[in-house]
Design an enzyme around this catalytic site. Structure first.
Site, PDB file in Angstrom:
ATOM      1  N   ARG A  92      -3.396  54.535 -23.600  1.00  0.00           N
ATOM      2  CA  ARG A  92      -3.729  53.323 -22.834  1.00  0.00           C
ATOM      3  C   ARG A  92      -2.415  52.895 -22.204  1.00  0.00           C
ATOM      4  NH1 ARG A  92      -4.033  49.561 -19.892  1.00  0.00           N
ATOM      5  NH2 ARG A  92      -5.245  47.638 -20.157  1.00  0.00           N
ATOM      6  N   HIS A  95       1.236  48.058 -20.737  1.00  0.00           N
ATOM      7  CA  HIS A  95       0.709  46.903 -20.021  1.00  0.00           C
ATOM      8  C   HIS A  95       0.924  45.612 -20.809  1.00  0.00           C
ATOM      9  CE1 HIS A  95      -2.528  47.547 -22.932  1.00  0.00           C
ATOM     10  NE2 HIS A  95      -2.929  46.313 -22.676  1.00  0.00           N
ATOM     11  N   HIS A  97      -0.866  41.215 -20.729  1.00  0.00           N
ATOM     12  CA  HIS A  97      -1.891  40.354 -20.130  1.00  0.00           C
ATOM     13  C   HIS A  97      -1.722  38.922 -20.617  1.00  0.00           C
ATOM     14  CE1 HIS A  97      -3.637  41.703 -23.930  1.00  0.00           C
ATOM     15  NE2 HIS A  97      -3.655  42.932 -23.451  1.00  0.00           N
ATOM     16  N   GLU A 101      -4.470  39.519 -27.891  1.00  0.00           N
ATOM     17  CA  GLU A 101      -5.309  40.702 -28.173  1.00  0.00           C
ATOM     18  C   GLU A 101      -5.355  40.955 -29.675  1.00  0.00           C
ATOM     19  OE1 GLU A 101      -4.443  44.215 -25.848  1.00  0.00           O
ATOM     20  OE2 GLU A 101      -4.562  45.503 -27.618  1.00  0.00           O
ATOM     21  N   HIS A 140       2.800  45.958 -24.530  1.00  0.00           N
ATOM     22  CA  HIS A 140       2.437  46.814 -25.660  1.00  0.00           C
ATOM     23  C   HIS A 140       1.916  48.170 -25.208  1.00  0.00           C
ATOM     24  CE1 HIS A 140      -0.829  43.941 -24.734  1.00  0.00           C
ATOM     25  NE2 HIS A 140      -1.652  44.959 -24.911  1.00  0.00           N
ATOM     26  N   GLU A 162     -10.584  43.858 -18.895  1.00  0.00           N
ATOM     27  CA  GLU A 162      -9.685  44.966 -19.191  1.00  0.00           C
ATOM     28  C   GLU A 162      -9.167  45.602 -17.895  1.00  0.00           C
ATOM     29  OE1 GLU A 162      -8.386  45.840 -21.928  1.00  0.00           O
ATOM     30  OE2 GLU A 162      -7.719  47.883 -21.556  1.00  0.00           O
TER      31      GLU A 162
HETATM   32 MN    MN Z   1      -3.702  45.021 -24.215  1.00  0.00          MN
END
Ligand code: MN
Ligand code: MN
Length: 385
Positions: A92, A95, A97, A101, A140, A162
């Site tokens: 993943r 990134h 945000h 989370e 992360h 997402e």
């Molecule tokens: Mn995340």
């Protein structure tokens, strides 16, 4: 309820009639309490169910991701959830945000990392039943180990998407070459090989399985954060109840989890999560195994029942009374999630047990023996086989 070769029919106790028109019998069979509600249900209550089976799935080289947000379940304004799968070594993209989370690992294992604002890197491997918590705004990474991984992500805003995270390749793609050269102290040609995917982002992509953590760990520029951003939820001793058990994880044990509280509930066949409500937040549910149904008491003479099974999401707006019955033959397991630093619930039985008995009796005309026998402690899960 009648059941013939066409599927369930909305006929019960001398009322109702067969369905003559077009129908989706498979979906109807999963929602028997929508087809014929218990007679105690009444009034208009918003939809409180959405299944990942009905969610859009974003399928990429590194795995897939499907989300349930306010766009799928409009009532769920406090939390949103993503079910994500990564292939072995799948990444993943790096990134961050705006939302906090929280994650529960369903199967497999992965390596996660987080950088805090003091430049300290946290890195750890997690497996089934483990959690991680990343505070809003901190960058992360997630990479699957050799068996791949599947997990549930929960965010502290129902409108989260997402697809709207801050991606490292996206920022590179939207920064002039001379700015990159100045920022990183390199020649402009150093950036000739940046990804040129159609949308300039990788988001999720296939990768190589990393070596053991001891060999993969980078040199820490400032050191490790003093607190852990991961937690072994399954290692917690469960609180046993007559009809099942529960594990509660919030900031009182998993100290970094200041915006998300959780309970992992297991209900044996015939058992029921007792009549209760939550005095601090909405409840977002994720069903992990089994089959059950929940009735939500919405005040003003309103109540509505929903059926759930593994892979479904349920929701209970703040303060609404509810109970969850195991209607299947195996253990019903689900997560209760709250946008709060702590798990809190009010037990109807415990409230009635604590009051002067005469006051309870004057409301409900219950006999003295029943009132005297009410449990002084929370039952949490009642009944059971
Ligand atoms: Mn995340
Ligand atoms: Mn609840």
């Amino acid at each position: 309820m009648a059941d013939n070769e066409n599927g369930l029919e909305p006929i019960v106790d001398g009322r109702g009639a067969s369905i003559l028109g077009p129908r989706n019998a498979a979906l109807e069979s999963q929602n028997p309490d929508g087809m014929i509600a218990p007679e105690t249900d009444a009034g208009t209550v918003p939809n409180l169910k959405f299944s990942y089976a009905a969610a859009h799935n974003r399928v990429l080289s590194g795995g897939w991701a499907r989300e349930i947000t306010t766009r799928e379940l409009p009532v769920a304004t406090e939390l949103a959830g993503v079910n994500m799968r990564l292939t072995p070594g799948g990444i993943r993209e790096l990134h961050w945000h705006k939302e906090a989370e929280w994650s529960y690992v369903i199967a497999g294992s992965c390596r996660v990392s987080l950088l805090d604002e003091l430049g300290r890197l946290f890195i750890d491997d997690v497996g089934p039943g483990d959690l991680w918590y990343f505070p809003a705004g901190l960058p992360h990474s997630i990479q699957a180990l050799d068996e791949g991984v599947e997990f549930l992500l929960v965010f502290d805003d129902g409108a989260f998407s997402e697809n709207e995270t801050f991606l490292i390749t996206d920022w590179f793609a939207h920064t002039p070459r001379e700015v990159l050269a100045l920022n990183f102290g390199a020649a402009g040609s150093a950036f000739d090989a940046l990804p040129t995917d159609i949308d300039h982002t990788r988001y999720m992509f296939a990768g190589n399985v990393p070596p053991a953590l001891a060999d993969d760990a980078p040199p820490y520029p400032v050191g490790e954060p003093p607190q852990s951003y991961t937690w072994h939820m399954h290692a917690q001793e469960p609180t046993k109840a007559p009809g099942g058990q529960v594990r509660i994880t919030d900031s009182r044990n998993f100290t970094v989890s200041e915006r998300i509280a959780a309970a992992l509930v297991e209900i044996e066949p015939g058992g029921m999560r007792e009549m209760h409500w939550h005095p601090n937040a909405d409840e977002w549910q994720y069903y992990l195994s089994g089959e059950g149904r929940m009735t939500v008491f919405a005040s003003g003479g309103k109540a509505r029942t929903f059926d759930y099974r593994a892979g479904d999401v349920g929701y209970v707006p703040f303060a609404m009374g509810h109970y969850i019955q195991n209607t299947g033959t195996e253990t019903l397991t689900f997560l209760e999630m709250f946008r709060s630093d702590r798990f809190a619930d009010v037990s109807l039985s415990q409230w009635m047990a604590a009051l002067p008995p005469e006051l309870v009796k004057e409301h409900l005309n219950l006999d003295d023996a029943l009132i005297a026998g009410l449990p002084r402690t929370k039952s949490i899960v009642v009944g059971g086989s």
